[in-house]
Motif scaffolding. Structure first.
Motif, PDB file in Angstrom:
ATOM      1  N   LEU A  29      36.286  52.557  45.199  1.00 36.58           N
ATOM      2  CA  LEU A  29      37.752  52.488  45.151  1.00 36.58           C
ATOM      3  C   LEU A  29      38.288  51.762  46.381  1.00 36.58           C
ATOM      4  O   LEU A  29      39.177  50.902  46.274  1.00 36.58           O
ATOM      5  N   ALA A  30      37.708  52.075  47.554  1.00 37.01           N
ATOM      6  CA  ALA A  30      38.172  51.433  48.785  1.00 37.01           C
ATOM      7  C   ALA A  30      37.945  49.930  48.718  1.00 37.01           C
ATOM      8  O   ALA A  30      38.818  49.130  49.078  1.00 37.01           O
ATOM      9  N   HIS A  31      36.777  49.530  48.219  1.00 38.78           N
ATOM     10  CA  HIS A  31      36.496  48.106  48.126  1.00 38.78           C
ATOM     11  C   HIS A  31      37.413  47.442  47.097  1.00 38.78           C
ATOM     12  O   HIS A  31      37.908  46.325  47.314  1.00 38.78           O
ATOM     13  N   ALA A  32      37.659  48.148  45.987  1.00 39.27           N
ATOM     14  CA  ALA A  32      38.563  47.597  44.969  1.00 39.27           C
ATOM     15  C   ALA A  32      39.955  47.404  45.562  1.00 39.27           C
ATOM     16  O   ALA A  32      40.631  46.415  45.256  1.00 39.27           O
ATOM     17  N   LEU A  33      40.376  48.345  46.415  1.00 41.79           N
ATOM     18  CA  LEU A  33      41.692  48.203  47.052  1.00 41.79           C
ATOM     19  C   LEU A  33      41.712  46.974  47.954  1.00 41.79           C
ATOM     20  O   LEU A  33      42.718  46.275  48.048  1.00 41.79           O
ATOM     21  N   GLY A  34      40.576  46.699  48.597  1.00 44.35           N
ATOM     22  CA  GLY A  34      40.482  45.483  49.398  1.00 44.35           C
ATOM     23  C   GLY A  34      40.606  44.249  48.512  1.00 44.35           C
ATOM     24  O   GLY A  34      41.291  43.276  48.849  1.00 44.35           O
ATOM     25  N   LEU A  35      39.941  44.301  47.341  1.00 44.78           N
ATOM     26  CA  LEU A  35      39.981  43.162  46.418  1.00 44.78           C
ATOM     27  C   LEU A  35      41.378  42.936  45.842  1.00 44.78           C
ATOM     28  O   LEU A  35      41.685  41.840  45.381  1.00 44.78           O
ATOM     29  N   ALA A  36      42.200  43.985  45.862  1.00 44.69           N
ATOM     30  CA  ALA A  36      43.567  43.843  45.351  1.00 44.69           C
ATOM     31  C   ALA A  36      44.343  42.804  46.157  1.00 44.69           C
ATOM     32  O   ALA A  36      45.325  42.243  45.680  1.00 44.69           O
ATOM     33  N   PHE A  37      43.889  42.535  47.378  1.00 49.94           N
ATOM     34  CA  PHE A  37      44.574  41.571  48.241  1.00 49.94           C
ATOM     35  C   PHE A  37      44.010  40.155  48.075  1.00 49.94           C
ATOM     36  O   PHE A  37      44.436  39.233  48.764  1.00 49.94           O
ATOM     37  N   LEU A  38      43.014  40.013  47.180  1.00 50.65           N
ATOM     38  CA  LEU A  38      42.258  38.759  47.119  1.00 50.65           C
ATOM     39  C   LEU A  38      43.149  37.557  46.796  1.00 50.65           C
ATOM     40  O   LEU A  38      42.943  36.472  47.329  1.00 50.65           O
ATOM     41  N   LEU A  39      44.113  37.741  45.910  1.00 45.53           N
ATOM     42  CA  LEU A  39      44.903  36.585  45.468  1.00 45.53           C
ATOM     43  C   LEU A  39      46.158  36.380  46.313  1.00 45.53           C
ATOM     44  O   LEU A  39      46.991  35.543  45.973  1.00 45.53           O
ATOM     45  N   ASP A  40      46.311  37.148  47.399  1.00 42.75           N
ATOM     46  CA  ASP A  40      47.458  36.941  48.280  1.00 42.75           C
ATOM     47  C   ASP A  40      47.392  35.547  48.874  1.00 42.75           C
ATOM     48  O   ASP A  40      46.360  35.136  49.397  1.00 42.75           O
ATOM     49  N   ASP A  41      48.484  34.834  48.781  1.00 43.26           N
ATOM     50  CA  ASP A  41      48.515  33.465  49.279  1.00 43.26           C
ATOM     51  C   ASP A  41      49.919  33.181  49.803  1.00 43.26           C
ATOM     52  O   ASP A  41      50.828  32.926  49.017  1.00 43.26           O
ATOM     53  N   PRO A  42      50.097  33.242  51.123  1.00 42.46           N
ATOM     54  CA  PRO A  42      51.442  33.029  51.665  1.00 42.46           C
ATOM     55  C   PRO A  42      52.010  31.669  51.258  1.00 42.46           C
ATOM     56  O   PRO A  42      53.219  31.501  51.188  1.00 42.46           O
ATOM     57  N   ALA A  43      51.123  30.714  50.968  1.00 42.02           N
ATOM     58  CA  ALA A  43      51.589  29.364  50.628  1.00 42.02           C
ATOM     59  C   ALA A  43      51.691  29.180  49.117  1.00 42.02           C
ATOM     60  O   ALA A  43      51.654  28.058  48.625  1.00 42.02           O
ATOM     61  N   ARG A  44      51.824  30.272  48.394  1.00 42.94           N
ATOM     62  CA  ARG A  44      51.760  30.192  46.938  1.00 42.94           C
ATOM     63  C   ARG A  44      52.753  29.176  46.372  1.00 42.94           C
ATOM     64  O   ARG A  44      52.407  28.365  45.504  1.00 42.94           O
ATOM     65  N   HIS A  45      54.001  29.198  46.878  1.00 40.45           N
ATOM     66  CA  HIS A  45      55.019  28.337  46.283  1.00 40.45           C
ATOM     67  C   HIS A  45      54.731  26.872  46.549  1.00 40.45           C
ATOM     68  O   HIS A  45      55.150  26.013  45.786  1.00 40.45           O
ATOM     69  N   THR A  46      54.018  26.606  47.622  1.00 40.05           N
ATOM     70  CA  THR A  46      53.648  25.218  47.908  1.00 40.05           C
ATOM     71  C   THR A  46      52.470  24.790  47.052  1.00 40.05           C
ATOM     72  O   THR A  46      52.455  23.697  46.494  1.00 40.05           O
ATOM     73  N   THR A  47      51.475  25.704  46.942  1.00 40.49           N
ATOM     74  CA  THR A  47      50.251  25.314  46.248  1.00 40.49           C
ATOM     75  C   THR A  47      50.429  25.310  44.734  1.00 40.49           C
ATOM     76  O   THR A  47      49.575  24.782  44.028  1.00 40.49           O
ATOM     77  N   ALA A  48      51.523  25.900  44.233  1.00 40.96           N
ATOM     78  CA  ALA A  48      51.728  25.916  42.790  1.00 40.96           C
ATOM     79  C   ALA A  48      51.802  24.493  42.243  1.00 40.96           C
ATOM     80  O   ALA A  48      51.483  24.250  41.084  1.00 40.96           O
ATOM     81  N   ALA A  49      52.233  23.563  43.090  1.00 39.93           N
ATOM     82  CA  ALA A  49      52.444  22.203  42.607  1.00 39.93           C
ATOM     83  C   ALA A  49      51.249  21.290  42.822  1.00 39.93           C
ATOM     84  O   ALA A  49      51.262  20.142  42.392  1.00 39.93           O
ATOM     85  N   VAL A  50      50.170  21.754  43.491  1.00 44.66           N
ATOM     86  CA  VAL A  50      49.053  20.851  43.768  1.00 44.66           C
ATOM     87  C   VAL A  50      48.262  20.590  42.484  1.00 44.66           C
ATOM     88  O   VAL A  50      48.288  21.390  41.561  1.00 44.66           O
ATOM     89  N   PRO A  51      47.554  19.437  42.428  1.00 46.31           N
ATOM     90  CA  PRO A  51      46.858  19.090  41.183  1.00 46.31           C
ATOM     91  C   PRO A  51      45.714  20.041  40.833  1.00 46.31           C
ATOM     92  O   PRO A  51      45.397  20.209  39.671  1.00 46.31           O
ATOM     93  N   THR A  52      45.087  20.658  41.855  1.00 49.41           N
ATOM     94  CA  THR A  52      44.003  21.598  41.552  1.00 49.41           C
ATOM     95  C   THR A  52      44.609  22.846  40.923  1.00 49.41           C
ATOM     96  O   THR A  52      45.445  23.499  41.525  1.00 49.41           O
ATOM     97  N   ARG A  53      44.139  23.138  39.724  1.00 47.41           N
ATOM     98  CA  ARG A  53      44.803  24.204  38.988  1.00 47.41           C
ATOM     99  C   ARG A  53      44.425  25.592  39.509  1.00 47.41           C
ATOM    100  O   ARG A  53      43.382  25.776  40.120  1.00 47.41           O
TER     101      ARG A  53
END
Lengths: 507, 234
Positions: free
Chosen positions: B67-91
């Protein structure tokens, strides 16, 4: 214009000192409102209310002992506490997440005061939980079957837990400014305190009291003065701990000053005092009183006379004597011979030697026509007591019922069950394996009784017949039905049902 | 597959090569270390002081670690630059898969270490417990992907962790006994509970795959009314 300028410094100074406090309170109010409307908080409160509504009506079969009902309010607030911890932590980290920390630097509130506001923002949630606890306990206390006395200190545990958890959330945010600290802390907390992982020691007191919620092994009730749980010390310990953690959070947030340091020291002193006092050994007086209540309860009990019979109970259970008397009246109304009018002594007997730390059995009484009753009531306890009364009326004493492996068992069970609203259900309830066929153990307040498969068949057939016709036969043949060594076949014949094939044989 | 349809396999390979290092650096290592470290620490304590921790259940410890490790994985997709990277060609699917691919070996190594740290005489059946742990980790990943898909939040990690924690606390308490998930090997429901764990894992993977893509437009699940911003000088 110049007048305004001249007075400006004065107003500014007063506004500054009072302004910071009122701004702290304003921020606390704002944060409290945000905290209470966060989705985890709403979910936690919804789950808490559902837990109260689902659990309270079933508690102790609707006949609660309030000294147990107060402890039953303690585990529900844990969920709210965890949500508060999470959301308070999230709220403190908001400025960091949104990168507004620099903007706050120019405001009147110092980081220490902002942390204090976050700690204070937990208080409304604490008060809401206090309302929940009061509602849950009030619901129990207002039930007609409630007995005993609750303890305010036990009721305080739930709200204090929420305070402690909220303070821990704020402190963790100041120490580890990252979102993963609190989930990890909660996982660790659950592992340590709920997976049975904390070495709790072996005693009734001792280190197990350092856990936030201290449960008991026994689910039965004993008189409240024999429980001797250090509930007040525990509440003080939790309060001290909550204040210490909250004040430490303010210190970690940048709060300075002698007053703050003094407050931390005072809160720590409270926590240590409570913590040490609650783990100290059990007073010898309590040990003596418990042993006396188990072995010679007469001195601690009061007796009342109803319909010629005597009912002795611990003072807290006096309101329940009328209910016991009605069971005795029902059973005697169906009995014949001397048993119809025989005065009985119903005495409450409990195993209190170990307090609530373990359950123990009590020996059947050898006194003629004395029946034992426990502290629980409602549900299965009613047919169990009824069976105890009827078997004593048939056999003469509780001790004599132990060897009652003959046709008398049929009479005793019919007397016990036929007056119940749903006799077949009561038959199922009173048997250990919840069956209505085959041999089984029949529970009773002292030693259990035993029914063979043949006796069970006869009782089942008798319960299917009209009560009045069987009652007339029972009264007519009372002497023969209650004679020792009478066979179940003979009893069946006398009462007009098919006789069992096999002979009475108990293990 | 869509990736290959749009660009050649070689191109994807070179993209992955270029992206690996930057993605490796942006992974939430501190959260993963905290989650993994908790499990390792507890298992290490059991290893060192096994005799005095007789009350500790190895199965509960492994579940706590997972459970502790899964909670760590919950943060995996955090990306402070999300709004910038949404537009890059790499999907997004490629970027997400890359993150998961980078964290999977770490997870496998960590789980092996935790299981091996448990003294062999206390160790519960490894296969079923690994299934539980896998399902918990997959649940965390799927919840993270779902949060990215449904909200506009660049760092949904804390909320995902909170939701996961809420599920972990309330779920076992509110599930009826015949659907129990957390049972002990002595229980006769042990086999059936692992069939359910398998179903949880399968359903989670389906949800995760369905949420891999970048949301077409920004949306908010719970829209907050914000004050109107008045241009300066007015």
């Amino acid at each position: 214009m110049s007048a305004v300028l001249e007075e400006a410094p004065v107003t500014e100074r007063t506004a500054h000192s009072g302004g910071a406090t009122s701004a702290t309170l304003d921020l606390a109010l704002f944060e409290a409102r945000r905290l209470l409307t966060r989705i985890p908080m709403l979910l936690a409160f919804a789950a808490y209310v559902a837990w109260i509504v689902w659990r309270t009506p079933k508690f102790e079969d609707g006949f609660p002992a309030l000294q147990n009902a107060d402890r039953a309010t303690q585990s529900g607030p844990l969920l709210v506490g965890l949500a508060v911890m999470l959301c308070a932590n999230h709220a403190v980290l908001r400025s960091q997440r949104h990168d507004t920390e620099r903007h706050f630097g120019v405001l009147v509130l110092t980081p220490g005061r902002r942390t204090a506001a976050h700690v204070l923002s937990v208080v409304p949630a604490v008060l809401l939980v206090a309302v929940g606890v009061a509602g849950q306990f009030g619901w129990e206390a207002l039930r007609p079957g409630a007995v005993g006395t609750g303890s305010v200190a036990e009721l305080l545990v739930g709200p204090l837990l929420v305070l402690l958890f909220g303070a821990v959330g704020v402190l963790l945010a100041r120490l580890i400014p990252s979102g993963f600290a609190v989930p990890m802390a909660i996982v660790l907390f659950f592992f340590l305190f709920f997976a049975g992982a904390v070495p709790t020691g072996t005693g009734e007191r001792g280190t197990r009291w350092l856990a936030p919620v201290v449960g008991e092994m026994s689910s039965g009730a004993i008189p409240s003065d024999l429980m001797d749980r250090p509930a007040a010390w525990h509440a003080l310990y939790l309060l001290g701990l909550g204040l210490t953690v909250g004040l430490l959070a303010v210190v970690a947030g940048g709060g300075r000053g002698w007053a703050l340091k003094g407050a931390v020291a005072a809160a720590l002193a409270l926590a240590v005092t409570g913590g040490v006092a609650q783990t100290s050994g059990l007073p010898a007086k309590t040990v003596v009183a418990r042993a006396a209540a188990t072995n010679n309860p007469e001195k601690q009990q009061t007796c009342v006379n109803r319909d010629g019979s005597t009912y002795c109970s611990f003072p807290e259970w006096q309101p329940r004597t009328a209910t016991w008397a009605s069971v005795v009246r029902h059973v005697q109304s169906l009995a014949g011979g001397r048993a119809h009018t025989q005065p009985v002594l119903v005495r409450q007997r409990i195993y209190a030697t170990d307090g609530l730390y373990s359950d123990g059995a009590i020996d059947p009484s050898a006194n003629p026509y004395q029946v034992t009753v426990g502290t629980g009531w409602g549900g299965n306890r009613v047919p169990e007591f009824s069976a105890a009364v009827s078997s004593v009326l048939v056999a003469g004493s509780e001790k004599a019922t132990g060897g009652m492996c003959d046709g008398r068992m049929v009479t005793a069970m019919w007397l016990a069950l036929s007056w119940q609203p749903d006799p077949m259900r009561s038959l199922r309830d009173v048997r250990l394996d919840d069956s209505v066929t085959g041999s089984a153990i029949v529970l009773s307040p002292t030693d259990p009784l035993q029914m063979t498969a043949g006796q069970t068949d006869v009782v089942r057939e008798l319960l299917a017949k009209p009560q009045q016709s069987v009652a007339a036969k029972v009264k007519a043949h009372w002497a023969e039905l209650t004679a020792p060594k009478v066979t179940s076949a003979r009893v069946a014949e006398l009462l007009g049902v098919a006789a069992p094939k096999e002979a009475d044989k108990c293990d | 597959m869509r990736l290959r349809g749009e660009r050649g396999a070689g191109e994807v390979r070179s993209l992955v090569r270029e992206l690996t290092l930057p993605v490796l650096r942006t992974l939430p290592w501190r959260a993963l270390a905290a989650g993994g470290g908790l499990g390792l620490g507890l298992a290490g304590l059991l290893r060192l002081y096994g005799d005095s921790l007789a009350g500790w259940s190895a199965l509960t410890l492994l579940r706590t670690a997972a459970l502790a490790h899964a909670l760590g994985l919950a943060f995996l997709l955090d990306d402070p630059a999300r709004h910038t990277t949404a537009a890059v060609p790499t999907r997004r699917p490629l970027r997400t898969l890359l993150r998961v691919a980078l964290v999977t070996p770490v997870t496998v190594l960590w789980w092996t270490a935790v299981v091996l740290l448990i003294p062999s005489d206390l160790r519960p059946p490894v296969g079923p417990v690994t299934l539980e742990a896998g399902a918990a980790c997959a649940l965390a990943l799927a919840a993270g992907a779902l949060a990215i898909r449904l909200t506009d939040e660049p760092r949904p990690g804390p909320s995902v962790a909170a939701a996961l924690l809420f599920t972990a606390v309330v779920g076992p308490l509110s599930l009826p006994a015949r659907w129990a998930l957390l049972v002990f090997p002595q229980d006769k429901r042990w086999e059936a509970s692992h069939e359910r764990w398998g179903m949880v894992l399968a359903a989670t993977v389906v949800v995760w795959v369905a949420c891999l893509g970048e949301p077409v437009r920004r949306r908010r699940l719970f829209r907050r009314r914000t004050g109107s911003y008045v241009p300066s000088g007015h």
